[in-house]
Design a protein around this motif. Structure first.
Motif, PDB file in Angstrom:
ATOM      1  N   GLU A  23      91.813  12.252  89.559  1.00 46.52           N
ATOM      2  CA  GLU A  23      93.068  12.067  88.822  1.00 46.52           C
ATOM      3  C   GLU A  23      94.222  12.831  89.483  1.00 46.52           C
ATOM      4  OE1 GLU A  23      93.152   9.773  86.487  1.00 46.52           O
ATOM      5  OE2 GLU A  23      91.021   9.510  86.784  1.00 46.52           O
ATOM      6  N   ASP A  24      95.401  12.735  88.899  1.00 44.67           N
ATOM      7  CA  ASP A  24      96.595  13.332  89.502  1.00 44.67           C
ATOM      8  C   ASP A  24      96.502  14.861  89.585  1.00 44.67           C
ATOM      9  OD1 ASP A  24      97.647  10.815  89.790  1.00 44.67           O
ATOM     10  OD2 ASP A  24      98.802  10.902  87.917  1.00 44.67           O
ATOM     11  N   ASP A  25      95.842  15.484  88.612  1.00 39.63           N
ATOM     12  CA  ASP A  25      95.787  16.950  88.613  1.00 39.63           C
ATOM     13  C   ASP A  25      94.599  17.483  89.409  1.00 39.63           C
ATOM     14  OD1 ASP A  25      93.700  16.254  87.004  1.00 39.63           O
ATOM     15  OD2 ASP A  25      94.331  17.439  85.264  1.00 39.63           O
ATOM     16  N   GLY A  26      93.802  16.599  89.971  1.00 36.95           N
ATOM     17  CA  GLY A  26      92.698  17.024  90.811  1.00 36.95           C
ATOM     18  C   GLY A  26      91.529  17.640  90.079  1.00 36.95           C
ATOM     19  N   THR A  27      91.457  17.532  88.764  1.00 36.08           N
ATOM     20  CA  THR A  27      90.397  18.172  87.991  1.00 36.08           C
ATOM     21  C   THR A  27      89.253  17.241  87.631  1.00 36.08           C
ATOM     22  OG1 THR A  27      91.434  17.686  85.858  1.00 36.08           O
ATOM     23  CG2 THR A  27      92.106  19.726  86.978  1.00 36.08           C
ATOM     24  N   GLY A  28      89.473  15.937  87.690  1.00 39.86           N
ATOM     25  CA  GLY A  28      88.424  14.998  87.311  1.00 39.86           C
ATOM     26  C   GLY A  28      88.313  14.766  85.823  1.00 39.86           C
ATOM     27  N   HIS A  29      89.302  15.199  85.060  1.00 43.18           N
ATOM     28  CA  HIS A  29      89.270  15.018  83.599  1.00 43.18           C
ATOM     29  C   HIS A  29      90.119  13.818  83.191  1.00 43.18           C
ATOM     30  CE1 HIS A  29      88.575  19.588  83.829  1.00 43.18           C
ATOM     31  NE2 HIS A  29      87.414  18.990  83.684  1.00 43.18           N
ATOM     32  N   GLY A  30      89.822  12.685  83.810  1.00 37.10           N
ATOM     33  CA  GLY A  30      90.587  11.468  83.526  1.00 37.10           C
ATOM     34  C   GLY A  30      90.047  10.711  82.337  1.00 37.10           C
ATOM     35  N   ALA A  31      90.404   9.423  82.282  1.00 36.06           N
ATOM     36  CA  ALA A  31      90.039   8.594  81.129  1.00 36.06           C
ATOM     37  C   ALA A  31      88.529   8.488  80.965  1.00 36.06           C
ATOM     38  CB  ALA A  31      90.659   7.209  81.291  1.00 36.06           C
ATOM     39  N   GLY A  32      87.806   8.336  82.076  1.00 33.87           N
ATOM     40  CA  GLY A  32      86.357   8.222  81.989  1.00 33.87           C
ATOM     41  C   GLY A  32      85.712   9.482  81.442  1.00 33.87           C
ATOM     42  N   PHE A  33      86.161  10.633  81.920  1.00 31.78           N
ATOM     43  CA  PHE A  33      85.617  11.902  81.444  1.00 31.78           C
ATOM     44  C   PHE A  33      85.862  12.059  79.949  1.00 31.78           C
ATOM     45  CE2 PHE A  33      85.730  16.319  80.299  1.00 31.78           C
ATOM     46  CZ  PHE A  33      84.713  16.910  81.024  1.00 31.78           C
ATOM     47  N   LEU A  34      87.090  11.814  79.518  1.00 26.26           N
ATOM     48  CA  LEU A  34      87.425  11.981  78.100  1.00 26.26           C
ATOM     49  C   LEU A  34      86.638  11.010  77.229  1.00 26.26           C
ATOM     50  CD1 LEU A  34      91.302  12.408  78.398  1.00 26.26           C
ATOM     51  CD2 LEU A  34      89.566  14.195  78.132  1.00 26.26           C
ATOM     52  N   LEU A  35      86.418   9.793  77.727  1.00 31.04           N
ATOM     53  CA  LEU A  35      85.684   8.776  76.968  1.00 31.04           C
ATOM     54  C   LEU A  35      84.250   9.225  76.705  1.00 31.04           C
ATOM     55  CD1 LEU A  35      86.099   5.890  75.824  1.00 31.04           C
ATOM     56  CD2 LEU A  35      85.185   5.013  77.984  1.00 31.04           C
ATOM     57  N   LEU A  36      83.566   9.678  77.756  1.00 29.41           N
ATOM     58  CA  LEU A  36      82.174  10.095  77.597  1.00 29.41           C
ATOM     59  C   LEU A  36      82.066  11.417  76.835  1.00 29.41           C
ATOM     60  CD1 LEU A  36      79.217   9.658  78.082  1.00 29.41           C
ATOM     61  CD2 LEU A  36      79.476  10.573  80.404  1.00 29.41           C
ATOM     62  N   ALA A  37      82.968  12.358  77.110  1.00 30.16           N
ATOM     63  CA  ALA A  37      82.930  13.642  76.404  1.00 30.16           C
ATOM     64  C   ALA A  37      83.127  13.446  74.906  1.00 30.16           C
ATOM     65  CB  ALA A  37      83.999  14.573  76.967  1.00 30.16           C
ATOM     66  N   ASP A  38      84.056  12.595  74.516  1.00 31.20           N
ATOM     67  CA  ASP A  38      84.293  12.335  73.084  1.00 31.20           C
ATOM     68  C   ASP A  38      83.068  11.702  72.439  1.00 31.20           C
ATOM     69  OD1 ASP A  38      86.815  13.398  73.176  1.00 31.20           O
ATOM     70  OD2 ASP A  38      87.849  11.473  73.357  1.00 31.20           O
ATOM     71  N   ALA A  39      82.411  10.801  73.162  1.00 35.68           N
ATOM     72  CA  ALA A  39      81.229  10.135  72.605  1.00 35.68           C
ATOM     73  C   ALA A  39      80.102  11.145  72.375  1.00 35.68           C
ATOM     74  CB  ALA A  39      80.766   9.026  73.549  1.00 35.68           C
ATOM     75  N   ILE A  40      79.899  12.065  73.322  1.00 35.64           N
ATOM     76  CA  ILE A  40      78.855  13.087  73.176  1.00 35.64           C
ATOM     77  C   ILE A  40      79.206  14.042  72.042  1.00 35.64           C
ATOM     78  CG2 ILE A  40      77.732  15.032  74.316  1.00 35.64           C
ATOM     79  CD1 ILE A  40      78.050  13.523  76.964  1.00 35.64           C
ATOM     80  N   ASN A  41      80.478  14.433  71.957  1.00 35.70           N
ATOM     81  CA  ASN A  41      80.915  15.312  70.875  1.00 35.70           C
ATOM     82  C   ASN A  41      80.644  14.675  69.510  1.00 35.70           C
ATOM     83  OD1 ASN A  41      81.810  17.303  72.605  1.00 35.70           O
ATOM     84  ND2 ASN A  41      83.948  16.609  72.582  1.00 35.70           N
ATOM     85  N   ASN A  42      80.996  13.417  69.381  1.00 38.51           N
ATOM     86  CA  ASN A  42      80.827  12.720  68.100  1.00 38.51           C
ATOM     87  C   ASN A  42      79.352  12.516  67.768  1.00 38.51           C
ATOM     88  OD1 ASN A  42      83.602  12.496  67.724  1.00 38.51           O
ATOM     89  ND2 ASN A  42      83.719  10.542  68.820  1.00 38.51           N
ATOM     90  N   HIS A  43      78.538  12.283  68.780  1.00 39.64           N
ATOM     91  CA  HIS A  43      77.114  12.025  68.532  1.00 39.64           C
ATOM     92  C   HIS A  43      76.356  13.294  68.168  1.00 39.64           C
ATOM     93  CE1 HIS A  43      72.848  11.393  69.592  1.00 39.64           C
ATOM     94  NE2 HIS A  43      73.062  10.156  69.154  1.00 39.64           N
ATOM     95  N   GLY A  44      76.601  14.369  68.885  1.00 38.25           N
ATOM     96  CA  GLY A  44      75.803  15.578  68.679  1.00 38.25           C
ATOM     97  C   GLY A  44      76.526  16.734  68.025  1.00 38.25           C
ATOM     98  N   GLY A  45      77.808  16.551  67.682  1.00 37.06           N
ATOM     99  CA  GLY A  45      78.558  17.641  67.066  1.00 37.06           C
ATOM    100  C   GLY A  45      78.905  18.751  68.036  1.00 37.06           C
TER     101      GLY A  45
END
Length: 315
Positions: free
Chosen positions: A132-154
């Motif tokens: 991504e633009d900031d060079g961190t790798g926290h783009g749309a794909g990262f946020l999508l999967l992270a949110d799904a894991i957060n919602n599934h496992g708390g």
């Protein structure tokens, strides 16, 4: 067409409803582990279970998890490493022992999952995880999967950690610039680091600093030496360290026993003892106060300590 982070995220999310038999077993085992008391957590065991539950069992063959005592600027890091053929086809997840060892277990778990998400994208996108633009790798794909894991496992996987106080506590090497930037926020000419690496050309901001400020950096603070480091110092270096503190030490009211007359201590006794004047009460009081030499630990009257230091431990 190359697989994107978003594609890989959706592929992982699609396995969460419904769960397979292996995923249900991993989920049950994780619940049993995380419901227990205490702060200890077996990160390798957790990583194996999370790989099955959230990452399609793709990580274990090429990802290793280690604790790092030198990682002090962030809680975790995901890095590519070379395999036996010299190709960057393996992944190492580093967890900061310094930052996580005194924090709640949940911080270690969330950090492990955060770095595992990065590893999953490296594996599934042919090692071209989008930075991504900031060079961190926290783009749309990262946020999508992270949110799904957060919602599934708390869980609470976030983009950035909040361990700012812990990070700053390890930045004990400090340099101060003598140029104009020392009066400008937010850094006021200060560079703080956890390692003894002076500011220089290897810093990305160095060229800009040279052009706009031009000041020179001087080290103004450093961590105290450990006992092992002090033992490695030469006699002159140790004497110099103690002489810097001699005034505060001499004024200490602590009384110590008189010196013994055996072995090396006897040889360290001063040869020219100056007797205290009986007509001077203050001098008499000083001569009766016993202190210990910071170099050889010999005990002698306070009024003789300077002569002893000059004679037995010259710089």
């Amino acid at each position: 067409m190359a697989v994107t982070d978003e594609d890989a995220a959706l592929a992982a999310i699609s396995t969460l409803d419904p769960l397979s038999k292996e995923q249900r077993e991993a989920c049950d085992e994780l619940s049993a582990i995380l419901s227990g008391e205490g702060s200890f957590v077996d990160t390798h065991q957790l990583f194996r279970l999370y790989d099955t539950l959230y990452f399609r069992s793709l990580l274990l063959p090429c990802v290793e998890v280690i604790w790092s005592s030198r990682l002090t600027l962030c809680a975790g890091i995901c890095e590519l490493v070379k395999d036996d053929q010299g190709k960057y086809r393996r992944i190492r997840l580093k967890l900061s022992e310094a930052l996580l060892k005194y924090r709640p277990r949940s911080d270690t778990v969330n950090t492990l999952l955060h770095e595992a998400v990065h590893a999953y994208f490296f594996v599934t996108t042919s090692w071209h995880h989008a930075r991504e633009d900031d060079g961190t790798g926290h783009g749309a794909g990262f946020l999508l999967l992270a949110d799904a894991i957060n919602n599934h496992g708390g869980y609470e996987i976030t983009v950035y950690h909040t361990f700012h106080d812990e990070v700053d506590s390890y930045r004990t090497h400090v340099w101060q610039c003598d140029g104009p930037c020392r009066s400008l926020p937010p850094f006021f000419g200060l560079v703080k680091r956890s390692m003894n690496r002076p500011p220089g050309k290897s810093d990305t901001w160095w060229k800009k600093h040279e052009e706009e400020c031009g000041g020179k950096y001087t080290k103004i603070a450093a961590p105290e030496l450990t006992q092992a480091q002090v033992r490695k110092l030469g006699a002159k270096e140790r004497a110099g360290r103690q002489k810097n503190k001699i005034s505060g030490w001499v004024n200490s009211p602590t009384s110590l026993p008189l010196a013994t007359t055996s072995g090396a201590r006897q040889r360290c006794q001063p040869s020219n003892k100056r007797p205290a004047s009986p007509l001077d009460n203050e001098s008499t009081s000083r001569s009766r106060r016993v202190v210990a030499c910071p170099i050889c630990d010999v005990s002698l009257s306070q009024d003789l300590i300077n002569e002893h230091m000059d004679e037995c431990h010259p710089l």
